[in-house]
Structures are given as structure tokens and as C-alpha cells.
Design an enzyme around this catalytic site. Structure first.
Site, mmCIF file in Angstrom:
data_model
loop_
_atom_site.group_PDB
_atom_site.id
_atom_site.type_symbol
_atom_site.label_atom_id
_atom_site.label_comp_id
_atom_site.label_asym_id
_atom_site.label_seq_id
_atom_site.Cartn_x
_atom_site.Cartn_y
_atom_site.Cartn_z
ATOM 1 N N GLN A 144 47.090 68.720 53.043
ATOM 2 C CA GLN A 144 48.111 69.394 52.227
ATOM 3 C C GLN A 144 47.521 69.737 50.851
ATOM 4 O O GLN A 144 46.490 69.208 50.456
ATOM 5 C CB GLN A 144 49.318 68.459 52.042
ATOM 6 C CG GLN A 144 48.974 67.097 51.496
ATOM 7 C CD GLN A 144 49.933 65.998 51.976
ATOM 8 O OE1 GLN A 144 51.083 66.250 52.354
ATOM 9 N NE2 GLN A 144 49.448 64.754 51.977
ATOM 10 N N ASP B 158 51.335 56.755 47.229
ATOM 11 C CA ASP B 158 51.322 56.659 45.761
ATOM 12 C C ASP B 158 51.352 55.197 45.314
ATOM 13 O O ASP B 158 51.006 54.896 44.172
ATOM 14 C CB ASP B 158 52.521 57.431 45.170
ATOM 15 C CG ASP B 158 53.824 56.978 45.801
ATOM 16 O OD1 ASP B 158 54.296 57.649 46.728
ATOM 17 O OD2 ASP B 158 54.363 55.931 45.388
ATOM 18 N N GLU C 298 48.547 55.216 55.334
ATOM 19 C CA GLU C 298 48.715 56.515 54.643
ATOM 20 C C GLU C 298 47.657 57.475 55.191
ATOM 21 O O GLU C 298 46.477 57.129 55.262
ATOM 22 C CB GLU C 298 48.522 56.313 53.133
ATOM 23 C CG GLU C 298 48.265 57.586 52.331
ATOM 24 C CD GLU C 298 49.394 58.606 52.396
ATOM 25 O OE1 GLU C 298 50.540 58.246 52.096
ATOM 26 O OE2 GLU C 298 49.109 59.761 52.793
ATOM 27 N N ASP D 158 58.033 55.598 54.219
ATOM 28 C CA ASP D 158 58.119 56.319 52.948
ATOM 29 C C ASP D 158 57.396 57.653 53.131
ATOM 30 O O ASP D 158 56.250 57.836 52.713
ATOM 31 C CB ASP D 158 57.447 55.466 51.862
ATOM 32 C CG ASP D 158 57.326 56.232 50.552
ATOM 33 O OD1 ASP D 158 56.541 55.771 49.685
ATOM 34 O OD2 ASP D 158 57.982 57.284 50.405
ATOM 35 N N TYR E 208 65.088 65.599 43.572
ATOM 36 C CA TYR E 208 65.040 65.948 45.002
ATOM 37 C C TYR E 208 66.120 66.999 45.254
ATOM 38 O O TYR E 208 67.160 66.985 44.607
ATOM 39 C CB TYR E 208 65.289 64.724 45.882
ATOM 40 C CG TYR E 208 64.095 63.781 45.973
ATOM 41 C CD1 TYR E 208 62.825 64.174 45.565
ATOM 42 C CD2 TYR E 208 64.243 62.495 46.467
ATOM 43 C CE1 TYR E 208 61.739 63.309 45.648
ATOM 44 C CE2 TYR E 208 63.162 61.623 46.562
ATOM 45 C CZ TYR E 208 61.917 62.045 46.146
ATOM 46 O OH TYR E 208 60.841 61.180 46.224
HETATM 47 N N1 LIG Z 1 56.554 58.314 48.074
HETATM 48 C C1 LIG Z 1 57.225 59.281 47.284
HETATM 49 C C2 LIG Z 1 58.466 59.812 47.938
HETATM 50 C C3 LIG Z 1 58.184 60.478 49.242
HETATM 51 N N2 LIG Z 1 59.439 60.804 49.903
HETATM 52 C C4 LIG Z 1 60.135 61.980 49.444
HETATM 53 C C5 LIG Z 1 61.420 62.180 50.208
HETATM 54 C C6 LIG Z 1 62.126 63.471 49.875
HETATM 55 C C7 LIG Z 1 61.223 64.655 50.010
HETATM 56 N N3 LIG Z 1 61.891 65.916 49.737
HETATM 57 C C8 LIG Z 1 59.963 64.488 49.191
HETATM 58 C C9 LIG Z 1 59.248 63.186 49.501
#
Ligand SMILES: NCCCN[C@H]1CC[C@H](N)CC1
Length: 292
Positions: A34, A89, A109, A159, A228
Site C-alpha cells: 500500500q 502502529d 502485521e 486491528d 474516521y
Molecule cells: N491501527 C490503526 C487503526 C486501524 N483501523 C482503522 C479502522 C477504520 C478504517 N477506516 C481505518 C483503519
């Protein structure tokens, strides 16, 4: 470019976009999986973006990582072994390490670049990798879970990013089967489960799959994450058959958690009241995903 607004639109949320003002671009490269971007925003601190989708911002990432971690971990007595799928992360790892009962944490990961970029630009989150209980596996979780002994984990936390790239397989039935097999009886799965305003079909599909596989219980909870899409994110929390799990009444009260962890960082979002409230759902959602 600095001073410009950056727009996040995507087929996952057609017809809408979320924008943040860019102070400066800190990192931009493509990994094997990505495009990875980090920029300094005007009002949310540093921002991590994967394939044009906001993954986390310094200002509101606490809500997501604290809830996706403590909703499951505060629901069962003394969790010992935990698996994180995704989470490169490191933020979820740092939250898990607050639980003194935990003895072993596996994390799988797929993209090493996410880990390296987090260590450089989000050291507070990447500090999660320094916990001696953490064992890092870089690779595809579908493959990783095939080789995990049955019933290994008390808790699995998925996650993940959105199912429109490397995370596509993580919302499909075969993957949920491998997750259930890797959990001990009465073990708990907590999955990122998108937005109640935008993705009720996907949530309904995931709940139907989980109802077939997880004979303990299946619940949906949510948190407020302003950056988000639609400003909220959900979590699907399931338990396998075995010792009953009452998700709505945390048994590891936050006070104990506060005392137990040696971190100087206090929790910014999670507490026992927010835990209980997270399972309260709007009527349209209860109807649309048959959680009545
Ligand atoms: N580990 C960071 C969060 C990863 N999850 C998110 C959930 C919602 C998504 N639109 C973007 C990643």
C-alpha cells in the site's frame, strides 16, 4: 502540499469525503502492499494514511486503540495470551501491556513499512513493540493462523484497515473459522467493524458469520473517532462456547487497570462507564443487524 486541504474519499464511503489541512508532509512511499503517508495536520497532530484512508491521528487514536483493547481484555478474568492481527502502529500493543495478567502477546502485521514508519513518527504508539511479552510476526495473518495450535489464545484483536486492500480477507468466513479455532473455549475475539452509519450490510454479514461460528455470544459496540468516516467506528465482540462472558459488565475494573500498569500514560477515552455505554445501540442498527 503544505497549507492545502487533503480530501479522503473512497468507495467505502461513496459521495462523501473528510478533509484535513496539511501543515507538512513528513513521509510518503509505497510498500509492497500500500501507499504509506504521514503528514502534520493543523488540528489533529500527525496523521497516518494508508492508500488514501486515515488510519490514525495523534488527537483521536486513543479512542480506537483503548476500546478495541479493553472491551475484550476487561471482560474475562486474567487474560494471559493475546494475538493482535494487524496493529502495526503498535498502539494496541501498548494498551494490552497495561494488563499485568497478560504473559504473551503475538502480533501479525503484513506490512513492515507500517511498523518502521510508526517507530519514526509515532514513537509513543510504537513503544508497544518494546514490551518483552511481545512476539512480532511480519506476514499474512491468514497464513499465520493456519499454523497456530488450536485453542492457543484467550483474546484475539483484529486491528485491521478497511477490507479494500491487504485486509480484504479479514472479513470473510474462512478467516473467522481460523480465528475461532485459535481461541480457547470461552476465548474472546474483538474485530474492527466499520461504521453503523455507512456499513450496516457489511456489519450484518459479519454478525451472521460470527453467529454461526461463535456459540458464546456476539455483540456490537462503538466509539467516537472524529477522523474516521461518519465519526464513529464499531467493534464486533464474540466469545466461543465455554465459560460465559458478560461483555456489558467489565470484571477487570479500570481502577485496578490504572493501578496495575507501570505506564505514566493515563487512559484518555476508556473507562468502565464508556465500556458499558459502548454496547448501547441506536434502534435503526439493532433492527438492521438483528441485534434486538
Ligand atoms: N491501527 C490503526 C487503526 C486501524 N483501523 C482503522 C479502522 C477504520 C478504517 N477506516 C481505518 C483503519
Amino acid at each position: 502540499k503544505a497549507g492545502k486541504m487533503v480530501y479522503f474519499n473512497n468507495p467505502m464511503w461513496p459521495g462523501e469525503a473528510h478533509s484535513l489541512k496539511v501543515e507538512s508532509i513528513l513521509y510518503k512511499a509505497s510498500s509492497d502492499y500500500q501507499e504509506v503517508l504521514v503528514f502534520e495536520s493543523s488540528s489533529y497532530g500527525k496523521v497516518l494514511v494508508l492508500d488514501g484512508i486515515v488510519q490514525l491521528t495523534e488527537k483521536d487514536e486513543c479512542a480506537y486503540k483503548e476500546m478495541i483493547t479493553h472491551l475484550p481484555l476487561c471482560s474475562i478474568p486474567s487474560p494471559k495470551t493475546v494475538l493482535v492481527v494487524g496493529g502495526g502502529d503498535g498502539g494496541v500493543l501498548a494498551e494490552i501491556s497495561r494488563h499485568s495478567s497478560v504473559e504473551h502477546i503475538d502480533i501479525c502485521e503484513i506490512d513492515r513499512m507500517v511498523i518502521e514508519v510508526s517507530k519514526k513518527f509515532f514513537p509513543e504508539l510504537a513503544a508497544g513493540f518494546e514490551d518483552p511479552r511481545v512476539c512480532l510476526h511480519v506476514g499474512d495473518a491468514v497464513e499465520f493462523l493456519r499454523n497456530v495450535p488450536e485453542g492457543k489464545y484467550d483474546v484475539i484483536i483484529v486491528d485491521s484497515s478497511d477490507p479494500v486492500g491487504p485486509a480484504q480477507e479479514l472479513v470473510e468466513k474462512p478467516f473467522f473459522d481460523t480465528l475461532a479455532r485459535a481461541l480457547r473455549p470461552g476465548g474472546v475475539l474483538c474485530n474492527m467493524a466499520e461504521s453503523m452509519w455507512l456499513h450496516t450490510h457489511l456489519i450484518d454479514d459479519m454478525i451472521s458469520i460470527c453467529r454461526e461460528i461463535f456459540k458464546g455470544s456476539v455483540h456490537y459496540a462503538w466509539a467516537s473517532v472524529p477522523t474516521y468516516p461518519s465519526g464513529v467506528i464499531g467493534f464486533l465482540i464474540c466469545s466461543t462456547e465455554g465459560p460465559a462472558v458478560d461483555f456489558l459488565n467489565p470484571i477487570n475494573p479500570i481502577e485496578k487497570l490504572e493501578g496495575a500498569h507501570q505506564h505514566k500514560r493515563e487512559l484518555r477515552y476508556y473507562n468502565s462507564q464508556m465500556h458499558k455505554a459502548a454496547f448501547s445501540l441506536p434502534s435503526f442498527l439493532k433492527r438492521e443487524v438483528r441485534l434486538l
